[in-house]
Scaffold this active site. Structure first.
Site, short mmCIF file in Angstrom:
data_model
loop_
_atom_site.label_atom_id
_atom_site.label_comp_id
_atom_site.label_asym_id
_atom_site.label_seq_id
_atom_site.Cartn_x
_atom_site.Cartn_y
_atom_site.Cartn_z
CB SER A 162 -0.95 -0.02 1.20
OG SER A 162 -1.88 1.04 1.14
CB THR A 163 1.23 4.16 2.29
OG1 THR A 163 -0.18 4.24 2.46
CG2 THR A 163 1.81 5.56 2.20
CG HIS A 188 -4.07 -0.82 -0.96
ND1 HIS A 188 -3.86 -0.77 0.39
CD2 HIS A 188 -4.60 -2.04 -1.21
CE1 HIS A 188 -4.23 -1.92 0.94
NE2 HIS A 188 -4.68 -2.71 -0.01
CG MET A 281 -2.27 3.39 7.32
SD MET A 281 -1.44 3.41 8.92
CE MET A 281 -0.44 4.90 8.76
CG ASP A 284 -5.66 -5.50 2.19
OD1 ASP A 284 -6.26 -6.56 2.42
OD2 ASP A 284 -5.47 -5.05 1.05
#
Length: 348
Positions: A162-163, A188, A281, A284
């Site tokens: 993600s991030t 993401h 973050m 998931d």
């Protein structure tokens, strides 16, 4: 802690909307709103913001140039305000290469209404950026890549992030040789950006990288990226693995979801799979990686020191889902070593 935020955007409307969003959050403070890079530079020095929201398209000096100079002089967490166009997507990905933490896509129409609807998303991105680790950008070094001792179709590598993940995935995938096992990726990212991201990866990697369309047979030397609006799952079809895209509800707060991908691979591939969870973050992918671990898959998590945001890997490690915790720099080598170990004595 109150997060000090500087808004940089040439649009007075966007500056006003973002300023109002920030003012309405009890843990945030607006310390300035700049219409261009020159005013922004002055406000950065005067206010030392914790987070900057930065428009890409600005007059005089564009956002990318300002970001590049600032990340070398005074590294600060930045959330880019991007446009949902192919050109905007390319510039946004370049901003992530230059050190931006994340981005928010401006609506194409109804900007005022759209940005107001993005209130929660923008606030979350700013909070995430405030918790991130910012590093000075360094010249890209092409990693050495050696062919792996593997010739089969039964192994699958699955990567979730993600991030901070766009750069982390690039760093890992660029170390994979052209004959690496089929690789599936969930990052993401909103729709409209994943096709551009896949093209950028394809130009940098020895593997062929493409955005998944659904129905593909997984083949060695191929990497498939989940599109920004679909879950990517793997199904067994006789001796083959195939990609299935689904338009279901968000899982673990996301679509595409890493948990959905990992859980499908757990059922279809089990001990023939390798699961990799990188920076991001939230949580998931943590439960899905644990299920892969229980099914006999090789599982890897990025270590805290090399994560931009130590969220998803942290949760997975705490759950006992990681067989190996590896730095980003060493991740590609560790994965390929595991592939060779798994392949030793197996049917080819």
């Amino acid at each position: 802690m109150t997060i000090k935020v500087l808004v940089v955007d040439d649009s007075a409307l966007i500056r006003h909307i973002l300023s109002e969003i920030i003012k309405s959050e009890p843990d945030m403070q607006i310390v300035g709103a700049a219409p261009d890079a020159f005013v922004a530079k002055k406000l950065v020095l005067e206010t030392s913001p914790d987070v900057i929201t930065l428009d890409i398209e600005m007059p005089k000096v564009d956002g990318l140039r300002f970001l590049e100079v600032m990340m070398n002089a005074k590294p600060t967490p930045v959330v880019m305000i991007s446009t949902l166009t192919e050109k905007g997507a390319d510039a946004t990905l370049r901003s992530l290469e230059l050190g931006a933490i994340d981005f928010v896509a401006k609506p194409k129409i109804g900007v005022a209404e759209g940005m107001a609807a993005y209130h929660q998303l923008i606030a979350e991105k700013i909070r995430t950026a405030a918790q991130s680790k910012v590093k000075r950008t360094k010249p890209a070094i092409r990693p050495s890549v050696n062919a792996v001792n593997y010739t089969g179709t039964e192994k699958i590598i699955a990567i979730g992030a993600s991030t901070g993940g766009t750069e982390a995935i690039k760093e890992v995938l660029s170390t994979f040789p052209a004959n690496a096992p089929a690789t599936v990726i969930t990052q993401h990212m909103p729709t409209g950006f994943t096709s551009t991201y896949a093209k950028r990866l394809d130009a940098l990697c020895q593997m062929q990288v493409k955005e998944a369309k659904g129905g593909e047979r997984l083949l060695p030397g191929q990497a498939y990226l989940a599109p920004g609006d679909k879950h990517l799952e793997i199904e067994r079809s006789g001796a083959d693995y195939r990609i299935r895209l689904s338009d279901g509800a968000r899982v673990s707060g996301h679509k595409p979801s890493v948990d959905v991908m990992f859980n499908s691979i757990c059922k279809s591939a089990g001990s023939n799979a390798l699961g990799v969870l990188l920076t991001g973050m939230g949580k998931d992918g943590a439960n899905g990686l644990l299920e892969m671990f229980k099914a006999g898959s090789e599982t890897f998590c990025q270590n805290e020191a090399s994560c931009i945001v130590y969220g998803m890997p942290k949760v997975a490690i705490e759950k006992g889902a990681a067989k190996q915790v590896v730095s980003l720099e060493g991740m590609g080598k560790a994965i390929m070593q595991a592939v060779e170990k798994m392949s030793a004595g197996s049917r080819l």
